[in-house]
Scaffold this motif. Structure first.
Motif, PDB file in Angstrom:
ATOM      1  N   ASN A 190     -14.882 -35.128  -7.733  1.00 37.34           N
ATOM      2  CA  ASN A 190     -15.169 -33.987  -8.604  1.00 37.34           C
ATOM      3  C   ASN A 190     -15.467 -32.733  -7.794  1.00 37.34           C
ATOM      4  O   ASN A 190     -15.038 -31.629  -8.150  1.00 37.34           O
ATOM      5  CB  ASN A 190     -16.358 -34.294  -9.512  1.00 37.34           C
ATOM      6  CG  ASN A 190     -16.040 -35.326 -10.580  1.00 37.34           C
ATOM      7  OD1 ASN A 190     -14.885 -35.561 -10.901  1.00 37.34           O
ATOM      8  ND2 ASN A 190     -17.072 -35.944 -11.118  1.00 37.34           N
ATOM      9  N   VAL A 191     -16.214 -32.895  -6.704  1.00 36.31           N
ATOM     10  CA  VAL A 191     -16.532 -31.745  -5.851  1.00 36.31           C
ATOM     11  C   VAL A 191     -15.243 -31.155  -5.272  1.00 36.31           C
ATOM     12  O   VAL A 191     -15.036 -29.939  -5.281  1.00 36.31           O
ATOM     13  CB  VAL A 191     -17.509 -32.142  -4.729  1.00 36.31           C
ATOM     14  CG1 VAL A 191     -17.683 -30.997  -3.727  1.00 36.31           C
ATOM     15  CG2 VAL A 191     -18.873 -32.529  -5.308  1.00 36.31           C
ATOM     16  N   SER A 192     -14.353 -32.021  -4.783  1.00 42.16           N
ATOM     17  CA  SER A 192     -13.099 -31.529  -4.200  1.00 42.16           C
ATOM     18  C   SER A 192     -12.246 -30.790  -5.224  1.00 42.16           C
ATOM     19  O   SER A 192     -11.663 -29.736  -4.922  1.00 42.16           O
ATOM     20  CB  SER A 192     -12.299 -32.696  -3.603  1.00 42.16           C
ATOM     21  OG  SER A 192     -12.740 -33.010  -2.305  1.00 42.16           O
TER      22      SER A 192
ATOM     23  N   ARG B 130     -11.286 -26.771  -5.197  1.00 43.48           N
ATOM     24  CA  ARG B 130      -9.906 -26.300  -5.279  1.00 43.48           C
ATOM     25  C   ARG B 130      -9.751 -25.284  -6.402  1.00 43.48           C
ATOM     26  O   ARG B 130      -9.073 -24.259  -6.245  1.00 43.48           O
ATOM     27  CB  ARG B 130      -8.972 -27.505  -5.518  1.00 43.48           C
ATOM     28  CG  ARG B 130      -7.500 -27.109  -5.606  1.00 43.48           C
ATOM     29  CD  ARG B 130      -6.998 -26.610  -4.260  1.00 43.48           C
ATOM     30  NE  ARG B 130      -5.615 -26.171  -4.323  1.00 43.48           N
ATOM     31  CZ  ARG B 130      -5.215 -24.951  -4.674  1.00 43.48           C
ATOM     32  NH1 ARG B 130      -6.120 -24.046  -5.007  1.00 43.48           N
ATOM     33  NH2 ARG B 130      -3.943 -24.632  -4.674  1.00 43.48           N
ATOM     34  N   ASN B 131     -10.395 -25.540  -7.540  1.00 44.51           N
ATOM     35  CA  ASN B 131     -10.328 -24.597  -8.657  1.00 44.51           C
ATOM     36  C   ASN B 131     -10.933 -23.245  -8.291  1.00 44.51           C
ATOM     37  O   ASN B 131     -10.557 -22.211  -8.856  1.00 44.51           O
ATOM     38  CB  ASN B 131     -11.043 -25.169  -9.877  1.00 44.51           C
ATOM     39  CG  ASN B 131     -10.307 -26.364 -10.480  1.00 44.51           C
ATOM     40  OD1 ASN B 131      -9.168 -26.652 -10.106  1.00 44.51           O
ATOM     41  ND2 ASN B 131     -10.948 -27.061 -11.402  1.00 44.51           N
ATOM     42  N   LEU B 132     -11.885 -23.266  -7.356  1.00 44.81           N
ATOM     43  CA  LEU B 132     -12.538 -22.031  -6.915  1.00 44.81           C
ATOM     44  C   LEU B 132     -11.864 -21.430  -5.680  1.00 44.81           C
ATOM     45  O   LEU B 132     -12.381 -20.476  -5.096  1.00 44.81           O
ATOM     46  CB  LEU B 132     -14.017 -22.303  -6.631  1.00 44.81           C
ATOM     47  CG  LEU B 132     -14.861 -22.662  -7.863  1.00 44.81           C
ATOM     48  CD1 LEU B 132     -16.260 -23.120  -7.439  1.00 44.81           C
ATOM     49  CD2 LEU B 132     -14.958 -21.476  -8.820  1.00 44.81           C
ATOM     50  N   GLY B 133     -10.740 -21.985  -5.274  1.00 39.77           N
ATOM     51  CA  GLY B 133      -9.977 -21.421  -4.161  1.00 39.77           C
ATOM     52  C   GLY B 133     -10.458 -21.829  -2.797  1.00 39.77           C
ATOM     53  O   GLY B 133     -10.126 -21.179  -1.798  1.00 39.77           O
ATOM     54  N   VAL B 134     -11.224 -22.926  -2.713  1.00 43.92           N
ATOM     55  CA  VAL B 134     -11.741 -23.398  -1.430  1.00 43.92           C
ATOM     56  C   VAL B 134     -11.096 -24.744  -1.117  1.00 43.92           C
ATOM     57  O   VAL B 134     -11.142 -25.663  -1.935  1.00 43.92           O
ATOM     58  CB  VAL B 134     -13.275 -23.540  -1.462  1.00 43.92           C
ATOM     59  CG1 VAL B 134     -13.793 -24.067  -0.125  1.00 43.92           C
ATOM     60  CG2 VAL B 134     -13.927 -22.199  -1.793  1.00 43.92           C
ATOM     61  N   GLU B 135     -10.518 -24.869   0.076  1.00 43.63           N
ATOM     62  CA  GLU B 135      -9.845 -26.105   0.443  1.00 43.63           C
ATOM     63  C   GLU B 135     -10.852 -27.154   0.905  1.00 43.63           C
ATOM     64  O   GLU B 135     -11.871 -26.839   1.512  1.00 43.63           O
ATOM     65  CB  GLU B 135      -8.829 -25.856   1.558  1.00 43.63           C
ATOM     66  CG  GLU B 135      -7.715 -24.886   1.174  1.00 43.63           C
ATOM     67  CD  GLU B 135      -6.884 -25.401   0.013  1.00 43.63           C
ATOM     68  OE1 GLU B 135      -6.652 -26.623  -0.064  1.00 43.63           O
ATOM     69  OE2 GLU B 135      -6.475 -24.581  -0.836  1.00 43.63           O
TER      70      GLU B 135
ATOM     71  N   ASP C  99      -3.406 -35.077  -5.871  1.00 45.26           N
ATOM     72  CA  ASP C  99      -2.310 -34.256  -5.362  1.00 45.26           C
ATOM     73  C   ASP C  99      -1.815 -33.307  -6.445  1.00 45.26           C
ATOM     74  O   ASP C  99      -1.529 -32.130  -6.184  1.00 45.26           O
ATOM     75  CB  ASP C  99      -1.182 -35.170  -4.876  1.00 45.26           C
ATOM     76  CG  ASP C  99      -0.023 -34.384  -4.297  1.00 45.26           C
ATOM     77  OD1 ASP C  99      -0.200 -33.771  -3.228  1.00 45.26           O
ATOM     78  OD2 ASP C  99       1.064 -34.377  -4.914  1.00 45.26           O
ATOM     79  N   GLN C 100      -1.737 -33.799  -7.673  1.00 47.87           N
ATOM     80  CA  GLN C 100      -1.317 -32.965  -8.801  1.00 47.87           C
ATOM     81  C   GLN C 100      -2.262 -31.803  -9.024  1.00 47.87           C
ATOM     82  O   GLN C 100      -1.855 -30.723  -9.460  1.00 47.87           O
ATOM     83  CB  GLN C 100      -1.251 -33.844 -10.055  1.00 47.87           C
ATOM     84  CG  GLN C 100      -0.801 -33.145 -11.311  1.00 47.87           C
ATOM     85  CD  GLN C 100      -0.726 -34.116 -12.482  1.00 47.87           C
ATOM     86  OE1 GLN C 100       0.129 -34.993 -12.518  1.00 47.87           O
ATOM     87  NE2 GLN C 100      -1.645 -33.990 -13.426  1.00 47.87           N
ATOM     88  N   ASN C 101      -3.550 -32.010  -8.702  1.00 45.69           N
ATOM     89  CA  ASN C 101      -4.544 -30.949  -8.833  1.00 45.69           C
ATOM     90  C   ASN C 101      -4.669 -30.085  -7.581  1.00 45.69           C
ATOM     91  O   ASN C 101      -5.581 -29.250  -7.491  1.00 45.69           O
ATOM     92  CB  ASN C 101      -5.903 -31.552  -9.178  1.00 45.69           C
ATOM     93  CG  ASN C 101      -6.039 -31.890 -10.651  1.00 45.69           C
ATOM     94  OD1 ASN C 101      -6.356 -31.043 -11.472  1.00 45.69           O
ATOM     95  ND2 ASN C 101      -5.764 -33.147 -10.990  1.00 45.69           N
TER      96      ASN C 101
ATOM     97  N   ALA D  68     -14.181 -27.497 -15.059  1.00 41.09           N
ATOM     98  CA  ALA D  68     -13.799 -26.141 -15.462  1.00 41.09           C
ATOM     99  C   ALA D  68     -12.797 -25.534 -14.484  1.00 41.09           C
ATOM    100  O   ALA D  68     -12.718 -25.906 -13.316  1.00 41.09           O
ATOM    101  CB  ALA D  68     -15.042 -25.265 -15.548  1.00 41.09           C
ATOM    102  N   SER D  69     -12.067 -24.560 -14.978  1.00 42.51           N
ATOM    103  CA  SER D  69     -11.164 -23.788 -14.117  1.00 42.51           C
ATOM    104  C   SER D  69     -11.957 -22.719 -13.372  1.00 42.51           C
ATOM    105  O   SER D  69     -13.093 -22.394 -13.724  1.00 42.51           O
ATOM    106  CB  SER D  69     -10.076 -23.120 -14.960  1.00 42.51           C
ATOM    107  OG  SER D  69     -10.648 -22.076 -15.751  1.00 42.51           O
ATOM    108  N   GLY D  70     -11.324 -22.154 -12.357  1.00 45.68           N
ATOM    109  CA  GLY D  70     -11.962 -21.059 -11.633  1.00 45.68           C
ATOM    110  C   GLY D  70     -12.222 -19.864 -12.528  1.00 45.68           C
ATOM    111  O   GLY D  70     -13.257 -19.201 -12.409  1.00 45.68           O
ATOM    112  N   ASP D  71     -11.311 -19.572 -13.445  1.00 46.99           N
ATOM    113  CA  ASP D  71     -11.508 -18.445 -14.366  1.00 46.99           C
ATOM    114  C   ASP D  71     -12.713 -18.680 -15.269  1.00 46.99           C
ATOM    115  O   ASP D  71     -13.475 -17.750 -15.558  1.00 46.99           O
ATOM    116  CB  ASP D  71     -10.251 -18.235 -15.219  1.00 46.99           C
ATOM    117  CG  ASP D  71      -9.100 -17.631 -14.431  1.00 46.99           C
ATOM    118  OD1 ASP D  71      -9.361 -17.056 -13.349  1.00 46.99           O
ATOM    119  OD2 ASP D  71      -7.954 -17.735 -14.888  1.00 46.99           O
ATOM    120  N   ASP D  72     -12.894 -19.935 -15.724  1.00 47.44           N
ATOM    121  CA  ASP D  72     -14.068 -20.247 -16.547  1.00 47.44           C
ATOM    122  C   ASP D  72     -15.354 -19.967 -15.783  1.00 47.44           C
ATOM    123  O   ASP D  72     -16.310 -19.414 -16.329  1.00 47.44           O
ATOM    124  CB  ASP D  72     -14.040 -21.728 -16.961  1.00 47.44           C
ATOM    125  CG  ASP D  72     -12.907 -22.057 -17.916  1.00 47.44           C
ATOM    126  OD1 ASP D  72     -12.521 -21.174 -18.702  1.00 47.44           O
ATOM    127  OD2 ASP D  72     -12.404 -23.186 -17.871  1.00 47.44           O
TER     128      ASP D  72
END
Length: 300
Positions: A41-43, A47-52, A72-74, A288-292
């Motif tokens: 979940n953290v990973s 990724r949703n927040l633009g951090v690898e 991989d899909q995410n 949640a998405s990064g936009d959320d």
């Protein structure tokens, strides 16, 4: 680079029923399938927040293959260890009049499997971040978190620990960068029920005295409190919204804190980003998405 470790990943199979009748055939109204596990979940939230990040852990069988595919899909990087015996667990989440869960066991992990993880962790570099999150399978030694931090000490690696009980208590001497108990877990460490912010802050400072650098306490509908290593205290109620699913909210808070800290170097910004990320996920069916997250962050 950020590395997350999930010792017992899962496929979370979520079924929605109008009602659950035991002993009868039940038909679902809606179904969802997600990769599960706190580190995973953290990973995903990172990724949703633009951090690898790179997700580490153990997978096995056809379910392990699907967990890897979904990550991989995410857009998440993975470097899992494939275990020979068994298959990665399936956790069934039943959402009816009452919520019920049936959680699988997962594969047997051998000493050789654990040694393979240690070898991967030996490759971490200075200023890397390692997130250890969640419980461990009963086939692993109970001091595995402690052994990992012992191996990494004096290497300038920032370690985040999101665990409970002795798993957390026994690593404090290695000065983890961040720990994130919730208010109930914090109280359990001291055999107390903590009812006020003052009590929570006092006991967070006691964990700092034992070695923790930053203590982030999640408090569900009461928001969160951060006691940072500089002696500052941040606390806030959560943004307004309807809680849909609290699973993954704490993991999202950890990811948001790390993303906010890496982008700003400021603990107050990290705290607000963590609170926004945790709340945004609680207001969604899944993470949640990064936009959320960014939309809620503007309200804090």
């Amino acid at each position: 680079m950020i590395y997350t470790v999930t010792f017992n990943p899962s496929l979370d199979y979520i079924v929605h029923l109008p009602s659950l009748a035991l002993g009868s055939v039940n038909r679902t109204e809606k179904e969802e399938l997600y990769p599960g596990g706190k580190g995973i979940n953290v990973s995903i939230m990172l990724r949703n927040l633009g951090v690898e990040s790179t997700a580490l852990g153990f997978i096995s069988g056809f379910t392990g293959t699907e967990i890897s595919r979904l990550l991989d899909q995410n857009g998440c990087h993975t470097d899992f260890i494939r275990v020979a015996d068994g298959f990665s667990r399936i956790n069934v989440k039943i959402k009816a009049e009452q919520e019920s869960e049936i959680n699988g066991q997962g594969p047997h992990l051998s000493a050789a499997d654990l040694s393979a993880l240690y070898q991967k962790l030996n490759q971490l570099n200075e200023n890397d971040i390692l997130v250890l999150a969640g419980s461990i399978p009963n086939t692993l030694p109970p001091d595995v978190y402690e052994k990992i931090l012992e191996r990494l000490q004096n290497r300038n690696i920032l370690v985040v620990v999101d665990a409970t009980g002795d798993l957390l208590k026994n690593v404090l001497k290695y000065r983890p960068f961040l720990i994130k108990p919730n208010n109930h877990e914090l109280g359990e460490l001291f055999g107390k029920v903590l009812e006020t912010d003052e009590e929570i802050i006092l006991h967070a400072k006691k964990l700092q005295e034992q070695g923790a650098r930053n203590v982030l306490i999640s408090m569900a509908g009461n928001g969160a409190i951060l006691v940072d290593e500089n002696g500052s205290i941040c606390k806030s109620l959560p943004p307004c919204g309807k809680v849909v699913n609290s699973v993954g909210a704490g993991d999202s808070m950890v990811a948001g804190f790390l993303a906010g800290y890496l982008q700003s170097g400021d603990y107050r910004t990290a705290f607000k980003t963590g609170l926004a990320a945790g709340s945004a996920s609680a207001f969604q069916e899944w993470l949640a998405s990064g936009d959320d997250v960014r939309a809620l962050l503007q309200t804090l």
